[in-house]
Motif scaffolding. Structure first.
Motif, PDB file in Angstrom:
ATOM      1  N   GLY A 112       0.813  -1.205   0.000  1.00  0.00           N
ATOM      2  CA  GLY A 112       0.000   0.000   0.000  1.00  0.00           C
ATOM      3  C   GLY A 112       0.847   1.256   0.000  1.00  0.00           C
ATOM      4  N   ASP A 113       0.191   2.403   0.044  1.00  0.00           N
ATOM      5  CA  ASP A 113       0.897   3.683  -0.055  1.00  0.00           C
ATOM      6  C   ASP A 113       1.962   3.845   1.016  1.00  0.00           C
ATOM      7  OD1 ASP A 113      -0.741   4.269  -2.176  1.00  0.00           O
ATOM      8  OD2 ASP A 113      -2.076   5.599  -1.045  1.00  0.00           O
ATOM      9  N   TRP A 114       1.619   3.524   2.271  1.00  0.00           N
ATOM     10  CA  TRP A 114       2.555   3.770   3.355  1.00  0.00           C
ATOM     11  C   TRP A 114       3.768   2.844   3.300  1.00  0.00           C
ATOM     12  CZ3 TRP A 114       4.562   7.266   6.029  1.00  0.00           C
ATOM     13  CH2 TRP A 114       5.272   7.008   7.212  1.00  0.00           C
ATOM     14  N   PRO A 115       3.625   1.524   3.156  1.00  0.00           N
ATOM     15  CA  PRO A 115       4.820   0.690   3.027  1.00  0.00           C
ATOM     16  C   PRO A 115       5.720   1.085   1.859  1.00  0.00           C
ATOM     17  CG  PRO A 115       2.925  -0.668   3.495  1.00  0.00           C
ATOM     18  CD  PRO A 115       2.398   0.713   3.219  1.00  0.00           C
ATOM     19  N   VAL A 116       5.124   1.456   0.729  1.00  0.00           N
ATOM     20  CA  VAL A 116       5.936   1.868  -0.415  1.00  0.00           C
ATOM     21  C   VAL A 116       6.692   3.153  -0.094  1.00  0.00           C
ATOM     22  CG1 VAL A 116       5.832   2.698  -2.801  1.00  0.00           C
ATOM     23  CG2 VAL A 116       4.510   0.684  -2.123  1.00  0.00           C
ATOM     24  N   GLU A 117       6.029   4.074   0.599  1.00  0.00           N
ATOM     25  CA  GLU A 117       6.717   5.316   0.979  1.00  0.00           C
ATOM     26  C   GLU A 117       7.875   5.034   1.930  1.00  0.00           C
ATOM     27  OE1 GLU A 117       5.899   9.406   3.515  1.00  0.00           O
ATOM     28  OE2 GLU A 117       4.219   8.473   2.451  1.00  0.00           O
ATOM     29  N   VAL A 118       7.640   4.182   2.918  1.00  0.00           N
ATOM     30  CA  VAL A 118       8.693   3.866   3.881  1.00  0.00           C
ATOM     31  C   VAL A 118       9.858   3.169   3.189  1.00  0.00           C
ATOM     32  CG1 VAL A 118       9.270   2.512   5.933  1.00  0.00           C
ATOM     33  CG2 VAL A 118       7.122   3.789   5.838  1.00  0.00           C
ATOM     34  N   ALA A 119       9.570   2.239   2.300  1.00  0.00           N
ATOM     35  CA  ALA A 119      10.646   1.565   1.572  1.00  0.00           C
ATOM     36  C   ALA A 119      11.485   2.572   0.797  1.00  0.00           C
ATOM     37  CB  ALA A 119      10.063   0.513   0.631  1.00  0.00           C
ATOM     38  N   GLY A 120      10.835   3.592   0.234  1.00  0.00           N
ATOM     39  CA  GLY A 120      11.574   4.631  -0.483  1.00  0.00           C
ATOM     40  C   GLY A 120      12.448   5.464   0.428  1.00  0.00           C
ATOM     41  N   ARG A 121      12.066   5.580   1.699  1.00  0.00           N
ATOM     42  CA  ARG A 121      12.860   6.338   2.669  1.00  0.00           C
ATOM     43  C   ARG A 121      14.127   5.580   3.086  1.00  0.00           C
ATOM     44  NH1 ARG A 121      10.242  10.228   5.988  1.00  0.00           N
ATOM     45  NH2 ARG A 121       8.346  10.993   4.988  1.00  0.00           N
ATOM     46  N   PHE A 122      14.123   4.252   2.906  1.00  0.00           N
ATOM     47  CA  PHE A 122      15.258   3.431   3.319  1.00  0.00           C
ATOM     48  C   PHE A 122      15.757   2.610   2.118  1.00  0.00           C
ATOM     49  CE2 PHE A 122      12.660   4.128   7.089  1.00  0.00           C
ATOM     50  CZ  PHE A 122      13.612   4.582   8.010  1.00  0.00           C
ATOM     51  N   PRO A 123      16.298   3.273   1.100  1.00  0.00           N
ATOM     52  CA  PRO A 123      16.618   2.577  -0.155  1.00  0.00           C
ATOM     53  C   PRO A 123      17.751   1.556  -0.043  1.00  0.00           C
ATOM     54  CG  PRO A 123      17.455   4.826  -0.190  1.00  0.00           C
ATOM     55  CD  PRO A 123      16.600   4.712   1.031  1.00  0.00           C
ATOM     56  N   ARG A 124      18.575   1.661   0.976  1.00  0.00           N
ATOM     57  CA  ARG A 124      19.710   0.734   1.103  1.00  0.00           C
ATOM     58  C   ARG A 124      19.450  -0.393   2.084  1.00  0.00           C
ATOM     59  NH1 ARG A 124      25.010   4.778   1.168  1.00  0.00           N
ATOM     60  NH2 ARG A 124      24.568   5.817  -0.834  1.00  0.00           N
ATOM     61  N   LEU A 125      18.319  -0.385   2.725  1.00  0.00           N
ATOM     62  CA  LEU A 125      18.023  -1.400   3.727  1.00  0.00           C
ATOM     63  C   LEU A 125      17.503  -2.660   3.054  1.00  0.00           C
ATOM     64  CD1 LEU A 125      18.162  -1.505   6.830  1.00  0.00           C
ATOM     65  CD2 LEU A 125      15.765  -0.799   6.878  1.00  0.00           C
ATOM     66  N   PRO A 126      18.021  -3.846   3.415  1.00  0.00           N
ATOM     67  CA  PRO A 126      17.451  -5.085   2.868  1.00  0.00           C
ATOM     68  C   PRO A 126      15.948  -5.131   3.101  1.00  0.00           C
ATOM     69  CG  PRO A 126      19.464  -5.551   4.078  1.00  0.00           C
ATOM     70  CD  PRO A 126      19.145  -4.105   4.328  1.00  0.00           C
ATOM     71  N   LEU A 127      15.216  -5.657   2.115  1.00  0.00           N
ATOM     72  CA  LEU A 127      13.762  -5.585   2.146  1.00  0.00           C
ATOM     73  C   LEU A 127      13.146  -6.974   2.014  1.00  0.00           C
ATOM     74  CD1 LEU A 127      11.362  -3.515   2.164  1.00  0.00           C
ATOM     75  CD2 LEU A 127      11.400  -3.661  -0.340  1.00  0.00           C
ATOM     76  N   ALA A 128      12.165  -7.256   2.863  1.00  0.00           N
ATOM     77  CA  ALA A 128      11.358  -8.477   2.766  1.00  0.00           C
ATOM     78  C   ALA A 128       9.893  -8.091   2.834  1.00  0.00           C
ATOM     79  CB  ALA A 128      11.705  -9.446   3.893  1.00  0.00           C
ATOM     80  N   ALA A 129       9.031  -8.956   2.301  1.00  0.00           N
ATOM     81  CA  ALA A 129       7.579  -8.748   2.376  1.00  0.00           C
ATOM     82  C   ALA A 129       6.964  -9.944   3.083  1.00  0.00           C
ATOM     83  CB  ALA A 129       6.981  -8.598   0.984  1.00  0.00           C
ATOM     84  N   SER A 130       6.153  -9.666   4.103  1.00  0.00           N
ATOM     85  CA  SER A 130       5.498 -10.734   4.861  1.00  0.00           C
ATOM     86  C   SER A 130       4.022 -10.415   5.020  1.00  0.00           C
ATOM     87  CB  SER A 130       6.143 -10.895   6.244  1.00  0.00           C
ATOM     88  OG  SER A 130       7.460 -11.418   6.129  1.00  0.00           O
ATOM     89  N   GLY A 131       3.167 -11.352   4.618  1.00  0.00           N
ATOM     90  CA  GLY A 131       1.731 -11.149   4.719  1.00  0.00           C
ATOM     91  C   GLY A 131       1.256 -11.396   6.139  1.00  0.00           C
ATOM     92  N   LEU A 132       1.242 -10.362   6.950  1.00  0.00           N
ATOM     93  CA  LEU A 132       0.821 -10.478   8.343  1.00  0.00           C
ATOM     94  C   LEU A 132      -0.691 -10.354   8.489  1.00  0.00           C
ATOM     95  CD1 LEU A 132       3.585  -8.318  10.068  1.00  0.00           C
ATOM     96  CD2 LEU A 132       3.585 -10.780   9.629  1.00  0.00           C
ATOM     97  N   ALA A 133      -1.358  -9.917   7.453  1.00  0.00           N
ATOM     98  CA  ALA A 133      -2.816  -9.796   7.442  1.00  0.00           C
ATOM     99  C   ALA A 133      -3.293 -10.067   6.022  1.00  0.00           C
ATOM    100  CB  ALA A 133      -3.253  -8.410   7.893  1.00  0.00           C
TER     101      ALA A 133
END
Length: 318
Positions: A75-96
């Motif tokens: 969604g909008d917020w996770p995508v925005e946060v990921a853009g704020r941390f471009p060098r951080l390793p990223l995973a996606a987990s379906g918690l809901a």
């Protein structure tokens, strides 16, 4: 930010499609404590975080250096946060649960994802659609099934599971409340005892004439002969307890198939509620496995995947 080989005690930032919805992260805190990890949910601000919330929170500006960022949706917020941390390793987990339609900006996340997890095969199928990916999704189970209550049903007790009547800044709503309210009234008139399991964001005033459960819906379900509600994340968790479910399905509601298949039946007319509840049964074990996922050790499996992603591995095998 740690870009080498993280130490055993990882710091993980988590962000969800419900920007202030810490209730999806809270079930992970025990495993984090056991491992000596620190979980921090990234929120837009702390204005909607209740005092005493056990989930540590931070904004993108105040978040400390971390080893991994986990997005629980695209969604909008996770995508925005990921853009704020471009060098951080990223995973996606379906918690809901998330619908199978691809999120508008999912493509901005896909190239960076080192791992994708979901609770079950059914949830993985829906999460793949949400992310717009054909990659293998690692099925880990739900941490909320790691310590199931013992089921001791009380005669005539029905648990009513709500969704959210109105969308707000913390997340969207699901249609069907009017149908569920009418179904609860039909059941009460038929002599059933009604206990309501509120969604964390539901307006309790709508359900004031009924008893409101003071424990989790999963715990409350262990006392119920059957449950009825608007299909959501909690449905497979209730099925894991062993309590049969009836789904209320509004025509405007788009529900992933795996949430419907764990139901004994679904209704779109409140007049059908009493019969559906009286005849509610669990589906076949194979169907339950596909909807619930593996039971026991789920938090450990999830954290194992996160650990691999944090140290630079790309996790592809289920």
């Amino acid at each position: 930010m740690n870009q080498g080989h993280p130490p055993p005690g990882l710091r993980v930032l988590i962000t969800t499609n419900e920007p202030w919805g810490t209730y999806h992260v809270q079930p992970l805190l025990d495993e984090a404590a056991r491992r000596g990890w620190e979980l921090i949910q990234v929120v837009p601000d702390v204005s909607r975080i209740k005092p005493g919330d056990p989930v540590p929170t931070a904004t993108p500006r105040t978040a400390p250096p971390a080893d991994l960022l986990v997005v629980a949706g695209a969604g909008d917020w996770p995508v925005e946060v990921a853009g704020r941390f471009p060098r951080l390793p990223l995973a996606a987990s379906g918690l809901a649960y998330l619908g199978p339609r691809e999120a508008a900006d999912a493509g901005r996340l896909r190239p960076r994802l080192r791992a994708i997890t979901a609770a079950s095969q059914g949830a993985a199928l829906a999460f793949a659609g949400h992310l717009g990916t054909r990659r293998t999704i690692t099925v880990v189970g739900s941490p909320r099934t790691d310590d199931l209550p013992k089921r001791v049903p009380e005669p005539g007790l029905v648990l009513v599971l709500t969704s959210v009547t109105h969308p707000d800044s913390t997340g969207e709503a699901a249609p069907g409340t009017d149908l569920l309210l009418a179904a609860a009234e039909e059941l009460r008139t038929a002599g059933k005892r009604i206990m309501v399991g509120l969604h964390p964001r539901e307006d309790p005033a709508l359900w004031a004439r009924h008893e409101i459960s003071q424990v989790s819906s999963q715990t409350a379900a262990a006392r119920a002969e059957a449950t009825i509600g608007i299909p959501g994340t909690v449905f497979p968790l209730i099925a894991a307890v062993g309590t049969p479910l009836v789904g209320c399905t509004d025509p405007a509601l788009r529900v992933p198939d795996y949430l419907l298949t764990v139901c004994s039946s679904t209704i779109d007319d409140a007049a059908l509620a009493v019969s559906a509840v009286d005849n509610a049964r669990l589906p076949a074990s194979e169907t339950l496995r596909e909807g619930i996922g593996p039971v026991g050790g789920s938090a450990g499996r999830l954290f194992d995947v996160w650990s691999k992603a944090a140290r630079g591995d790309v996790v592809e095998l289920a």
